[in-house]
Design a protein around this motif. Structure first.
Motif, mmCIF file in Angstrom:
data_model
loop_
_atom_site.group_PDB
_atom_site.id
_atom_site.type_symbol
_atom_site.label_atom_id
_atom_site.label_comp_id
_atom_site.label_asym_id
_atom_site.label_seq_id
_atom_site.Cartn_x
_atom_site.Cartn_y
_atom_site.Cartn_z
ATOM 1 N N ARG A 77 -22.478 26.908 -21.079
ATOM 2 C CA ARG A 77 -21.510 27.620 -21.922
ATOM 3 C C ARG A 77 -21.451 29.105 -21.574
ATOM 4 N NH1 ARG A 77 -23.283 23.698 -25.669
ATOM 5 N NH2 ARG A 77 -24.811 25.078 -26.631
ATOM 6 N N LEU A 78 -22.580 29.708 -21.255
ATOM 7 C CA LEU A 78 -22.570 31.108 -20.848
ATOM 8 C C LEU A 78 -21.807 31.281 -19.534
ATOM 9 C CD1 LEU A 78 -23.517 33.933 -21.635
ATOM 10 C CD2 LEU A 78 -25.613 33.502 -20.340
ATOM 11 N N THR A 79 -21.967 30.335 -18.630
ATOM 12 C CA THR A 79 -21.221 30.372 -17.364
ATOM 13 C C THR A 79 -19.731 30.214 -17.621
ATOM 14 O OG1 THR A 79 -23.138 29.450 -16.204
ATOM 15 C CG2 THR A 79 -21.011 29.347 -15.074
ATOM 16 N N ILE A 80 -19.362 29.310 -18.515
ATOM 17 C CA ILE A 80 -17.950 29.141 -18.876
ATOM 18 C C ILE A 80 -17.396 30.445 -19.418
ATOM 19 C CG2 ILE A 80 -16.390 28.035 -20.540
ATOM 20 C CD1 ILE A 80 -18.146 25.472 -20.188
ATOM 21 N N LEU A 81 -18.115 31.091 -20.314
ATOM 22 C CA LEU A 81 -17.655 32.366 -20.866
ATOM 23 C C LEU A 81 -17.510 33.421 -19.777
ATOM 24 C CD1 LEU A 81 -19.744 32.490 -24.168
ATOM 25 C CD2 LEU A 81 -17.299 31.989 -23.931
ATOM 26 N N SER A 82 -18.393 33.398 -18.783
ATOM 27 C CA SER A 82 -18.282 34.378 -17.698
ATOM 28 C C SER A 82 -17.029 34.129 -16.862
ATOM 29 C CB SER A 82 -19.536 34.391 -16.827
ATOM 30 O OG SER A 82 -19.649 33.233 -16.051
ATOM 31 N N GLN A 126 -15.034 16.343 -16.341
ATOM 32 C CA GLN A 126 -14.146 16.914 -17.343
ATOM 33 C C GLN A 126 -14.613 16.596 -18.767
ATOM 34 O OE1 GLN A 126 -9.943 16.398 -16.641
ATOM 35 N NE2 GLN A 126 -10.101 17.106 -14.527
ATOM 36 N N PRO A 127 -15.094 15.367 -19.050
ATOM 37 C CA PRO A 127 -15.600 15.112 -20.410
ATOM 38 C C PRO A 127 -16.767 16.032 -20.785
ATOM 39 C CG PRO A 127 -15.169 13.041 -19.312
ATOM 40 C CD PRO A 127 -15.022 14.116 -18.273
ATOM 41 N N ASN A 128 -17.642 16.341 -19.837
ATOM 42 C CA ASN A 128 -18.757 17.248 -20.108
ATOM 43 C C ASN A 128 -18.235 18.640 -20.462
ATOM 44 O OD1 ASN A 128 -21.400 18.288 -20.244
ATOM 45 N ND2 ASN A 128 -21.376 18.814 -18.081
ATOM 46 N N ILE A 129 -17.290 19.133 -19.681
ATOM 47 C CA ILE A 129 -16.703 20.444 -19.963
ATOM 48 C C ILE A 129 -15.980 20.417 -21.307
ATOM 49 C CG2 ILE A 129 -14.962 22.131 -19.212
ATOM 50 C CD1 ILE A 129 -17.546 22.192 -17.561
ATOM 51 N N SER A 130 -15.268 19.342 -21.587
ATOM 52 C CA SER A 130 -14.543 19.236 -22.855
ATOM 53 C C SER A 130 -15.481 19.340 -24.053
ATOM 54 C CB SER A 130 -13.755 17.926 -22.916
ATOM 55 O OG SER A 130 -12.705 17.950 -21.979
ATOM 56 N N GLN A 131 -16.669 18.757 -23.939
ATOM 57 C CA GLN A 131 -17.647 18.844 -25.030
ATOM 58 C C GLN A 131 -18.105 20.285 -25.241
ATOM 59 O OE1 GLN A 131 -18.764 16.581 -27.305
ATOM 60 N NE2 GLN A 131 -17.095 15.364 -26.475
ATOM 61 N N HIS A 132 -18.370 20.983 -24.134
ATOM 62 C CA HIS A 132 -18.759 22.389 -24.246
ATOM 63 C C HIS A 132 -17.620 23.219 -24.829
ATOM 64 C CE1 HIS A 132 -22.705 22.293 -22.386
ATOM 65 N NE2 HIS A 132 -22.221 21.538 -21.411
ATOM 66 N N CYS A 145 -9.928 21.231 -16.053
ATOM 67 C CA CYS A 145 -10.057 20.752 -14.670
ATOM 68 C C CYS A 145 -10.607 21.848 -13.755
ATOM 69 C CB CYS A 145 -8.737 20.201 -14.145
ATOM 70 S SG CYS A 145 -7.424 21.404 -13.929
ATOM 71 N N GLU A 146 -10.195 23.097 -13.990
ATOM 72 C CA GLU A 146 -10.716 24.208 -13.195
ATOM 73 C C GLU A 146 -12.201 24.421 -13.475
ATOM 74 O OE1 GLU A 146 -6.960 27.215 -12.739
ATOM 75 O OE2 GLU A 146 -7.839 27.000 -14.736
ATOM 76 N N LEU A 147 -12.569 24.408 -14.745
ATOM 77 C CA LEU A 147 -13.972 24.607 -15.102
ATOM 78 C C LEU A 147 -14.853 23.479 -14.569
ATOM 79 C CD1 LEU A 147 -13.383 25.942 -18.701
ATOM 80 C CD2 LEU A 147 -14.255 27.260 -16.751
ATOM 81 N N ALA A 148 -14.342 22.255 -14.593
ATOM 82 C CA ALA A 148 -15.103 21.123 -14.047
ATOM 83 C C ALA A 148 -15.333 21.311 -12.551
ATOM 84 C CB ALA A 148 -14.368 19.815 -14.325
ATOM 85 N N ARG A 198 -14.945 26.377 -29.021
ATOM 86 C CA ARG A 198 -13.755 26.515 -29.873
ATOM 87 C C ARG A 198 -14.147 26.453 -31.345
ATOM 88 N NH1 ARG A 198 -11.015 21.845 -29.063
ATOM 89 N NH2 ARG A 198 -11.929 21.125 -30.988
ATOM 90 N N ASP A 199 -14.990 25.485 -31.702
ATOM 91 C CA ASP A 199 -15.443 25.372 -33.096
ATOM 92 C C ASP A 199 -16.215 26.617 -33.530
ATOM 93 O OD1 ASP A 199 -14.262 22.887 -33.160
ATOM 94 O OD2 ASP A 199 -16.154 21.758 -33.112
ATOM 95 N N GLY A 200 -16.920 27.246 -32.591
ATOM 96 C CA GLY A 200 -17.649 28.480 -32.874
ATOM 97 C C GLY A 200 -16.768 29.721 -32.817
#
Length: 106
Positions: free
Chosen positions: A19-24, A44-50, A34-37, A55-57
């Protein structure tokens, strides 16, 4: 003012390496799942969960464009997290290498 509970929850979200990498990446520009995956070399399902957790946070927001959902940072009322992201190394080179301008077919 942020409560200790809210801050603890937000720091917990950023305490996960993925998640920190996604935020970066989102610090550089908005991205779709798809880009993040591709960038994180995971499903993609793993990224979607993160992304759901972020989003909920209320750390990211989503915008739908056709069949794709694009995510961007939502830190306007969280200057302490903006400061945290400032110390992360730039991910622009990885974005350029893996995604170019856009890897999704719109």
């Amino acid at each position: 003012m942020v409560s200790i509970g809210q801050l603890a929850d937000e720091l917990k979200l950023t305490g996960d390496k993925t998640r920190l990498t996604i935020l970066s990446y989102l610090k550089e520009r908005e991205c779709c799942v798809c880009e993040l995956a591709a960038l994180l070399q995971t499903s993609q399902p793993n990224i979607s969960q993160h992304m759901r957790k972020l989003r909920d946070g209320k750390l990211v927001k989503e915008t739908r464009r056709g069949q794709w959902i694009y995510y961007s940072l939502d830190l306007a009322d969280k200057p302490y997290l903006v400061e945290l992201l400032k110390v992360l190394p730039s991910q622009q080179a990885n974005l350029d290498e893996v995604c170019g301008d856009n890897c999704c077919d719109e």
